[in-house]
Design a protein around this motif. Structure first.
Motif, PDB file in Angstrom:
ATOM      1  N   ALA A 114       0.749  -1.143   0.033  1.00 60.89           N
ATOM      2  CA  ALA A 114       0.007  -0.232  -0.197  1.00 60.89           C
ATOM      3  C   ALA A 114       0.858   1.466   0.206  1.00 60.89           C
ATOM      4  O   ALA A 114       1.900   1.372   0.671  1.00 60.89           O
ATOM      5  N   ASN A 167      -8.972  -8.037  -6.660  1.00 58.46           N
ATOM      6  CA  ASN A 167      -9.596  -8.328  -5.698  1.00 58.46           C
ATOM      7  C   ASN A 167      -7.459  -8.761  -4.988  1.00 58.46           C
ATOM      8  O   ASN A 167      -7.845  -8.529  -3.865  1.00 58.46           O
ATOM      9  N   GLU A 195      -7.083  -4.997  -4.055  1.00 53.74           N
ATOM     10  CA  GLU A 195      -7.911  -4.575  -3.132  1.00 53.74           C
ATOM     11  C   GLU A 195      -7.291  -5.122  -1.722  1.00 53.74           C
ATOM     12  O   GLU A 195      -7.649  -4.344  -0.867  1.00 53.74           O
ATOM     13  N   ASP A 196      -7.507  -6.510  -1.460  1.00 54.29           N
ATOM     14  CA  ASP A 196      -6.878  -6.867  -0.590  1.00 54.29           C
ATOM     15  C   ASP A 196      -5.779  -6.542   0.231  1.00 54.29           C
ATOM     16  O   ASP A 196      -5.616  -6.440   1.469  1.00 54.29           O
ATOM     17  N   THR A 254      -4.729  -2.715  -0.541  1.00 57.45           N
ATOM     18  CA  THR A 254      -5.345  -1.319  -0.353  1.00 57.45           C
ATOM     19  C   THR A 254      -6.577  -1.732   1.179  1.00 57.45           C
ATOM     20  O   THR A 254      -6.008  -0.520   1.708  1.00 57.45           O
ATOM     21  N   THR A 255      -6.711  -2.535   1.093  1.00 58.99           N
ATOM     22  CA  THR A 255      -7.723  -2.565   2.629  1.00 58.99           C
ATOM     23  C   THR A 255      -7.023  -2.912   3.836  1.00 58.99           C
ATOM     24  O   THR A 255      -7.237  -2.821   4.890  1.00 58.99           O
ATOM     25  N   GLY A 256      -6.038  -3.021   3.454  1.00 53.06           N
ATOM     26  CA  GLY A 256      -5.290  -3.358   5.024  1.00 53.06           C
ATOM     27  C   GLY A 256      -5.252  -4.814   5.444  1.00 53.06           C
ATOM     28  O   GLY A 256      -4.750  -5.330   6.146  1.00 53.06           O
ATOM     29  N   ASN A 257      -6.196  -5.595   4.156  1.00 53.22           N
ATOM     30  CA  ASN A 257      -5.874  -7.688   5.314  1.00 53.22           C
ATOM     31  C   ASN A 257      -5.003  -8.470   4.518  1.00 53.22           C
ATOM     32  O   ASN A 257      -4.601  -9.294   5.233  1.00 53.22           O
ATOM     33  N   THR A 267      -4.142   2.804  -9.312  1.00 55.26           N
ATOM     34  CA  THR A 267      -4.419   1.642  -8.085  1.00 55.26           C
ATOM     35  C   THR A 267      -3.437   1.809  -6.960  1.00 55.26           C
ATOM     36  O   THR A 267      -2.532   2.843  -7.448  1.00 55.26           O
ATOM     37  N   PHE A 283     -14.955  -1.741  -6.042  1.00 53.58           N
ATOM     38  CA  PHE A 283     -16.388  -1.732  -5.777  1.00 53.58           C
ATOM     39  C   PHE A 283     -16.783  -0.612  -6.817  1.00 53.58           C
ATOM     40  O   PHE A 283     -18.683  -1.503  -6.335  1.00 53.58           O
TER      41      PHE A 283
END
Length: 462
Positions: free
Chosen positions: A107, A154, A157-158, A160-163, A182, A432
């Protein structure tokens, strides 16, 4: 003496069916006109033109493309596929057409800059990629856990969302994604340099493989190969992209309305055709379960048990890739999808057909038989009319379920709404927003069908 003055008929060009991913830009993706473009797509078409054959591109996803080539459903696959010793045991590869390395991205606000900082963390990868192979080869050394996704968006996104703390991706693919907006940054130099190749089933389609190699050599010699790669990786690579387009919900709908409409129509068509065949199959199997015959009863129970018990995804791949590998006969994706839904949805219909008939008071059949009616006529004239009234709401609910289940068929490349969404996201990486649009379309249709179900249910009670 007579002369044949008719022109000699031209030799028909051979058409090869080629599988690809179309969610792996800049190698393969769909542009604003919903045409499949990218380094792989442009190379494949240019080689076909150079060698005098035609190609039909099938956007089935990487995993399904690989399985479909093995089962004979497809003639070849080009999807940024790395040449490895393991794959060479199953496929025959062309000469390498591109060399790439794997990079790690995190990120934008992350402080991670090296592999040693991954210990105890989760790392995202895309299945079937060099990045996934590289991550799995070093995960024990650096003590991180690998989380696998089917598409790049996906995976991004995983992170960038911190997962996940980081992801591993092929260098040109990651750089393209960052150009498209991105919110990631590359923190390592390319590692594990590997080569991409075009692949066919081992021992098969050797003529196609030789033509690919010859065409690739011709493109490199005449400068066309360089033009294609620079188009997507050079300084002006983002010129034709969506990076400066309107990214609002309305903007995305306007840009992709044609693709969304096509996906919507395909979803409805799949649903209608599938529910017709599922109803026929389900009614027959359901009636077998109430006939006074032990063999038919057992067969009905077995069919319902098997097709309700199998996960829809497994059933889809078994029919599309499993059966052709045994029979040697190709099954078109649309036909495979219809067969899948017919068996799965039909099993549920059979269950409530049996339930609806059994719900009719047993005294009704006894009374009809005491009046001298044979079993078949008693069932048709007395039991079924009452049972159908009980079943009608369930039939409409099953129509709604079938509509939603069509999304599973994206795994074999049918361009319904879900697959359309994946292709759009691969181009603009607006996961999203695009999934929100897709979800709203499904909800509108399902709401209308629910209203219809409630109306029919009320009318059936009158």
């Amino acid at each position: 003496m007579t002369f044949n003055l008719s022109p000699t008929p031209a030799k028909a060009e051979t058409t090869y069916t080629i599988g690809t991913d179309v969610t792996f830009p800049p190698f393969e993706f769909a542009n604003k006109q919903n045409k499949y473009v990218g380094i792989d797509m442009d190379l494949m078409r240019a080689i076909a033109k150079d060698q005098g054959f035609k190609v039909q591109i099938k956007p089935v996803g990487f995993n399904t493309a690989v399985q479909a080539v093995q089962s004979g459903q497809l003639d070849g696959v080009i999807a940024g596929m790395s040449i490895t010793k393991e794959r060479e045991a199953t496929f025959d590869f062309s000469k390498p057409y591109f060399t790439s390395g794997v990079v790690m991205a995190v990120a934008k606000n992350s402080k991670v800059t090296k592999l040693s900082q991954l210990r105890g963390k989760k790392v995202a990868v895309k299945t079937g990629t060099s990045g996934a192979d590289y991550a799995n080869s070093i995960k024990n050394k650096y003590g991180f856990k690998v989380v696998t996704f089917d598409d790049s968006n996906n995976m991004y996104e995983d992170v960038t969302t911190g997962n996940s703390i980081a992801c591993f991706e092929d260098s040109p693919v990651m750089r393209y994604g960052i150009k498209q907006g991105t919110q990631l940054k590359i923190v390592t130099k390319p590692a594990e340099n590997g080569s991409y190749g075009f692949a066919v089933e081992k021992g098969h389609n050797q003529k196609l493989l030789k033509s690919f190699n010859k065409g690739l050599a011709d493109l490199k010699a005449n400068g066309q190969y360089k033009k294609i790669t620079e188009k997507y990786l050079g300084k002006d690579a983002s010129k034709d992209s969506d990076s400066t387009s309107d990214r609002s919900f309305i903007g995305l709908i306007k840009q992709n309305k044609s693709a969304l409409w096509t996906g919507f129509k395909e979803t409805l068509w799949l649903t209608v055709v599938s529910i017709i065949f599922a109803t026929i199959f389900g009614v027959l199997v359901g009636l077998m379960g109430v006939f006074p015959n032990k063999f038919l009863n057992g067969l009905s129970t077995t069919l319902i048990y098997i097709f309700r018990g199998l996960p829809l995804l497994v059933l889809t791949l078994f029919i599309y890739t499993g059966i052709p590998s045994l029979t040697g006969q190709k099954i078109p994706a649309f036909v495979a999808g219809i067969i899948t839904l017919m068996f799965n949805e039909g099993a549920y219909i059979a269950a409530f057909v049996k339930g609806g008939i059994n719900a009719v008071d047993s005294g009704q059949m006894e009374a009809a038989r005491s009046l001298g009616l044979p079993f078949g006529r008693a069932m048709r004239k007395v039991i079924l009319p009452q049972g159908i009234r009980i079943m009608i709401p369930s039939f409409i609910n099953q129509f709604i379920i079938t509509l939603k289940d069509t999304s599973i068929l994206s795994i074999i490349g049918i361009l319904e709404l879900t697959q359309t969404g994946k292709i759009i996201i691969a181009r603009n990486l607006e996961g999203f927003k695009v999934w929100t649009i897709i979800a709203i379309i499904y909800l509108v249709i399902i709401t209308l069908l629910t209203w219809l179900s409630n109306w029919v249910q009320k009318r059936s009670k009158l």
